[in-house]
Design a protein around this motif. Structure first.
Motif, PDB file in Angstrom:
ATOM      1  N   GLY A   1       0.791  -1.220   0.000  1.00 51.13           N
ATOM      2  CA  GLY A   1       0.000   0.000   0.000  1.00 51.13           C
ATOM      3  C   GLY A   1       0.823   1.269   0.000  1.00 51.13           C
ATOM      4  N   LEU A   2       0.100   2.391   0.011  1.00 54.86           N
ATOM      5  CA  LEU A   2       0.727   3.704  -0.130  1.00 54.86           C
ATOM      6  C   LEU A   2       1.582   4.066   1.082  1.00 54.86           C
ATOM      7  N   GLU A   3       1.159   3.664   2.285  1.00 55.55           N
ATOM      8  CA  GLU A   3       1.926   4.007   3.482  1.00 55.55           C
ATOM      9  C   GLU A   3       3.331   3.418   3.437  1.00 55.55           C
ATOM     10  N   ALA A   4       3.492   2.245   2.844  1.00 59.33           N
ATOM     11  CA  ALA A   4       4.811   1.631   2.732  1.00 59.33           C
ATOM     12  C   ALA A   4       5.565   2.139   1.510  1.00 59.33           C
ATOM     13  N   ALA A   5       4.849   2.557   0.450  1.00 57.82           N
ATOM     14  CA  ALA A   5       5.515   2.967  -0.785  1.00 57.82           C
ATOM     15  C   ALA A   5       6.071   4.388  -0.702  1.00 57.82           C
ATOM     16  N   LEU A   6       5.404   5.271   0.043  1.00 57.46           N
ATOM     17  CA  LEU A   6       5.876   6.655   0.108  1.00 57.46           C
ATOM     18  C   LEU A   6       7.282   6.771   0.718  1.00 57.46           C
ATOM     19  N   PRO A   7       7.618   6.062   1.810  1.00 54.74           N
ATOM     20  CA  PRO A   7       9.002   6.141   2.296  1.00 54.74           C
ATOM     21  C   PRO A   7      10.024   5.644   1.289  1.00 54.74           C
ATOM     22  N   VAL A   8       9.661   4.658   0.468  1.00 48.56           N
ATOM     23  CA  VAL A   8      10.582   4.175  -0.558  1.00 48.56           C
ATOM     24  C   VAL A   8      10.832   5.264  -1.582  1.00 48.56           C
ATOM     25  N   ALA A   9       9.756   5.957  -2.020  1.00 50.02           N
ATOM     26  CA  ALA A   9       9.924   7.063  -2.972  1.00 50.02           C
ATOM     27  C   ALA A   9      10.718   8.193  -2.342  1.00 50.02           C
ATOM     28  N   ALA A  10      10.477   8.464  -1.055  1.00 53.45           N
ATOM     29  CA  ALA A  10      11.222   9.531  -0.387  1.00 53.45           C
ATOM     30  C   ALA A  10      12.705   9.192  -0.260  1.00 53.45           C
ATOM     31  N   GLY A  11      13.011   7.907  -0.091  1.00 50.92           N
ATOM     32  CA  GLY A  11      14.407   7.510   0.039  1.00 50.92           C
ATOM     33  C   GLY A  11      15.217   7.723  -1.218  1.00 50.92           C
ATOM     34  N   ARG A  12      14.569   7.774  -2.375  1.00 51.22           N
ATOM     35  CA  ARG A  12      15.299   8.004  -3.625  1.00 51.22           C
ATOM     36  C   ARG A  12      15.490   9.490  -3.927  1.00 51.22           C
TER      37      ARG A  12
ATOM     38  N   PRO B   1      17.065  13.134  -3.404  1.00 51.63           N
ATOM     39  CA  PRO B   1      18.305  13.652  -2.807  1.00 51.63           C
ATOM     40  C   PRO B   1      18.053  14.686  -1.714  1.00 51.63           C
ATOM     41  N   VAL B   2      16.837  15.233  -1.633  1.00 52.74           N
ATOM     42  CA  VAL B   2      16.493  16.206  -0.591  1.00 52.74           C
ATOM     43  C   VAL B   2      15.901  15.449   0.599  1.00 52.74           C
ATOM     44  N   PRO B   3      16.270  15.809   1.828  1.00 53.83           N
ATOM     45  CA  PRO B   3      15.676  15.134   2.996  1.00 53.83           C
ATOM     46  C   PRO B   3      14.156  15.259   3.001  1.00 53.83           C
ATOM     47  N   VAL B   4      13.484  14.122   3.142  1.00 51.40           N
ATOM     48  CA  VAL B   4      12.026  14.079   3.062  1.00 51.40           C
ATOM     49  C   VAL B   4      11.473  13.471   4.346  1.00 51.40           C
ATOM     50  N   ARG B   5      10.482  14.141   4.932  1.00 53.38           N
ATOM     51  CA  ARG B   5       9.761  13.613   6.093  1.00 53.38           C
ATOM     52  C   ARG B   5       8.402  13.124   5.613  1.00 53.38           C
ATOM     53  N   VAL B   6       8.094  11.872   5.884  1.00 58.73           N
ATOM     54  CA  VAL B   6       6.852  11.252   5.431  1.00 58.73           C
ATOM     55  C   VAL B   6       5.930  11.055   6.625  1.00 58.73           C
ATOM     56  N   ASP B   7       4.704  11.528   6.466  1.00 60.14           N
ATOM     57  CA  ASP B   7       3.681  11.364   7.509  1.00 60.14           C
ATOM     58  C   ASP B   7       2.437  10.793   6.836  1.00 60.14           C
ATOM     59  N   ALA B   8       2.268   9.482   6.933  1.00 56.05           N
ATOM     60  CA  ALA B   8       1.149   8.795   6.282  1.00 56.05           C
ATOM     61  C   ALA B   8       0.377   7.991   7.318  1.00 56.05           C
ATOM     62  N   ASP B   9      -0.871   8.356   7.501  1.00 57.27           N
ATOM     63  CA  ASP B   9      -1.743   7.653   8.449  1.00 57.27           C
ATOM     64  C   ASP B   9      -3.124   7.565   7.807  1.00 57.27           C
ATOM     65  N   LEU B  10      -3.375   6.497   7.102  1.00 58.06           N
ATOM     66  CA  LEU B  10      -4.614   6.358   6.332  1.00 58.06           C
ATOM     67  C   LEU B  10      -5.663   5.517   7.045  1.00 58.06           C
ATOM     68  N   GLY B  11      -5.262   4.648   7.943  1.00 54.25           N
ATOM     69  CA  GLY B  11      -6.237   3.806   8.622  1.00 54.25           C
ATOM     70  C   GLY B  11      -6.931   2.828   7.701  1.00 54.25           C
ATOM     71  N   GLY B  12      -6.252   2.396   6.670  1.00 54.35           N
ATOM     72  CA  GLY B  12      -6.828   1.482   5.693  1.00 54.35           C
ATOM     73  C   GLY B  12      -6.241   1.766   4.318  1.00 54.35           C
ATOM     74  N   ARG B  13      -6.655   0.982   3.358  1.00 51.41           N
ATOM     75  CA  ARG B  13      -6.144   1.157   1.995  1.00 51.41           C
ATOM     76  C   ARG B  13      -7.256   1.641   1.078  1.00 51.41           C
ATOM     77  N   PRO B  14      -6.977   2.706   0.310  1.00 50.51           N
ATOM     78  CA  PRO B  14      -7.955   3.134  -0.701  1.00 50.51           C
ATOM     79  C   PRO B  14      -7.910   2.195  -1.889  1.00 50.51           C
ATOM     80  N   SER B  15      -8.614   2.553  -2.941  1.00 48.94           N
ATOM     81  CA  SER B  15      -8.585   1.729  -4.148  1.00 48.94           C
ATOM     82  C   SER B  15      -7.189   1.761  -4.767  1.00 48.94           C
ATOM     83  N   GLN B  16      -6.879   0.735  -5.553  1.00 46.69           N
ATOM     84  CA  GLN B  16      -5.569   0.664  -6.200  1.00 46.69           C
ATOM     85  C   GLN B  16      -5.352   1.852  -7.130  1.00 46.69           C
ATOM     86  N   ARG B  17      -6.421   2.299  -7.785  1.00 53.60           N
ATOM     87  CA  ARG B  17      -6.285   3.452  -8.683  1.00 53.60           C
ATOM     88  C   ARG B  17      -5.919   4.699  -7.883  1.00 53.60           C
ATOM     89  N   ALA B  18      -6.584   4.905  -6.747  1.00 56.35           N
ATOM     90  CA  ALA B  18      -6.278   6.076  -5.919  1.00 56.35           C
ATOM     91  C   ALA B  18      -4.848   6.010  -5.398  1.00 56.35           C
TER      92      ALA B  18
END
Length: 450
Positions: A327-338, A340-357
């Motif tokens: 899901g998106l909560e796990a994918a956003l830190p991976v994108a942030a890790g690539r 070069p600028v320091p990125v702080r990720v704050d994702a709290d969805l309480g569930g998964r939206p649709s795959q398209r979203a």
């Protein structure tokens, strides 16, 4: 430029500067004066209908003179005033558009081109009696009634308050000048009235200043709904946006296809060819030189690992596996890790939206981080993903904030058009606030079940 990019909704006027409140009062007083113009089309139409109704009732009652007057009454009260009614209504709408644009910056997101089908007589008839003309009459009458009511309320509160204070103080001054202050104080009724006028006057003025922004907000909301965002305007705007969006998405898809083809041809395909040639050489040396054959096999194996890594890199840009699996909560830190600028990720969805979203939000985050790394000169970035609960349907809200130089412009190839197309394709909303020197805030609201 799409209407959603750079657009910002006005917040409720909980606390506004006094200057803005005074502007709101002046706007309402101007609406009170212009209400006569706005109500004129409806009044003329009502007078004509009333005349025709009375004449028809007289004819039905058997009045011979009314039967003779009926044709001329139809012409004089029904046909002749109609062009004047619609033209006055269009004038009222033009005045209102100009006012809202000059004072509040409210403009049509996509200017509508006038219909050019048919000859000149057909276009004139459409202009005078078409659907737009009668919509203008309806809005003009509504704006007149609202302007009359809100302007009268604001004027009553402010004028009553100022008049009470001035009248009360003037009465006291005159009493002092005439030496009649003792008589004023001895008269309980007069003293009470003077005190009430002086004390309640400022309260009335403050009430008028407090309520004025809310009345203006209602006026602007009605204008947005009926004048700028009527059903016909929404349909035509939607058609144009979809047409532009479709063209840009086709171009983007073609450009992406060419990029993938180029990456595969210049990278993986050449490496696979090298692996094939290395395996061929190893096979030829198996019998005569086993040591060299084993070295060639090891080289081919290492080359194959590099090909697999390159193919994963290409596939990651299409749809990463971590997004599909976790899901998106796990994918956003991976994108942030690539990034070069320091990125702080704050994702709290309480569930998964649709795959398209999830896919749209992930792509938007990646594109935003790429833009920041290339153009923003930012030191820190914050990526937030939250679920917004609404009665009409939950939203996945993605916010990307940086402290860079700002000034993001979709016309200079920053990818904002592509983001807008993806978000808008699922009836989402994209807003970009990027003042020069003030950083950039990108907000994407995506339907949870897109």
């Amino acid at each position: 430029m799409p209407a959603a990019i750079g657009d910002a909704e006005a917040s409720a006027p909980a606390r506004r500067p006094w200057v803005e409140r005074l502007v709101a009062v002046l706007h309402l007083l101007t609406s009170l004066v212009l209400a006569l113009l706005y109500l004129a089309p409806g009044a003329l139409l009502l007078i004509g209908v009333n005349e025709l109704t009375n004449e028809v009732l007289s004819v039905l009652a058997g009045d011979p003179e009314a039967q003779e007057r009926l044709p001329s009454t139809i012409v004089a009260s029904g046909i002749v005033p109609l062009p004047l009614v619609t033209l006055l209504a269009r004038l009222a709408c033009w005045v209102q558009r100009s006012r809202l644009e000059a004072v509040f910056g409210v403009v049509e997101a996509v200017p509508l081109a006038p219909g050019a089908r048919g000859g000149l007589p057909v276009r004139v008839l459409r202009y005078l009696f078409g659907r737009d003309a009668w919509s203008a009459v309806l809005y003009s009458t509504t704006a007149g009634i609202v302007g009359l009511a809100s302007g009268a309320l604001a004027m009553a509160l402010v004028a009553y308050g100022l008049g009470s204070v001035i009248g009360g103080l003037l009465g006291v001054v005159l009493a002092l000048a005439d030496g009649g202050l003792t008589e004023l104080l001895d008269s309980a009724d007069l003293a009470f009235l003077a005190a009430v006028a002086i004390l309640l006057g400022p309260v009335s003025v403050l009430a008028g200043l407090w309520v004025a922004p809310w009345l203006v907000r209602a006026d602007v909301g009605i204008a947005r709904r009926m004048l700028f965002d009527s059903s016909q305007v929404r349909i035509e705007r939607r058609m144009r946006e979809l047409s532009d969006s479709r063209s840009r998405m086709v171009d983007a898809a073609e450009a992406e296809r060419r990029r993938i083809e180029r990456d595969l041809h210049d990278g993986a395909q050449q490496r696979l060819l090298a692996v094939t040639m290395t395996l061929t050489r190893a096979r030829a040396k198996f019998d005569r030189d086993p040591e060299t054959a084993r070295a060639l096999l090891a080289e081919a194996q290492a080359e194959a690992r590099e090909v697999m890594a390159e193919l994963r890199e290409v596939a990651r840009g299409l749809h990463p596996r971590v997004l599909t699996d976790h899901g998106l909560e796990a994918a956003l830190p991976v994108a942030a890790g690539r990034c070069p600028v320091p990125v702080r990720v704050d994702a709290d969805l309480g569930g998964r939206p649709s795959q398209r979203a999830e896919g749209i939000a992930y792509y938007a985050a990646c594109e935003a981080l790429t833009n920041i790394a290339k153009h923003a000169a930012a030191r820190t970035v914050t990526v937030r993903a939250v679920r917004i609960v609404q009665r009409k349907g939950d939203l996945l809200r993605l916010t990307v904030v940086d402290d860079g130089i700002g000034g993001a412009d979709p016309e200079v190839g920053t990818g904002l058009y592509g983001l807008w197309d993806r978000v808008h394709a699922v009836d989402g909303h994209l807003a970009v606030h990027s003042p020069t020197g003030g950083g950039t805030v990108l907000t994407a609201d995506i339907p949870w079940e897109a």
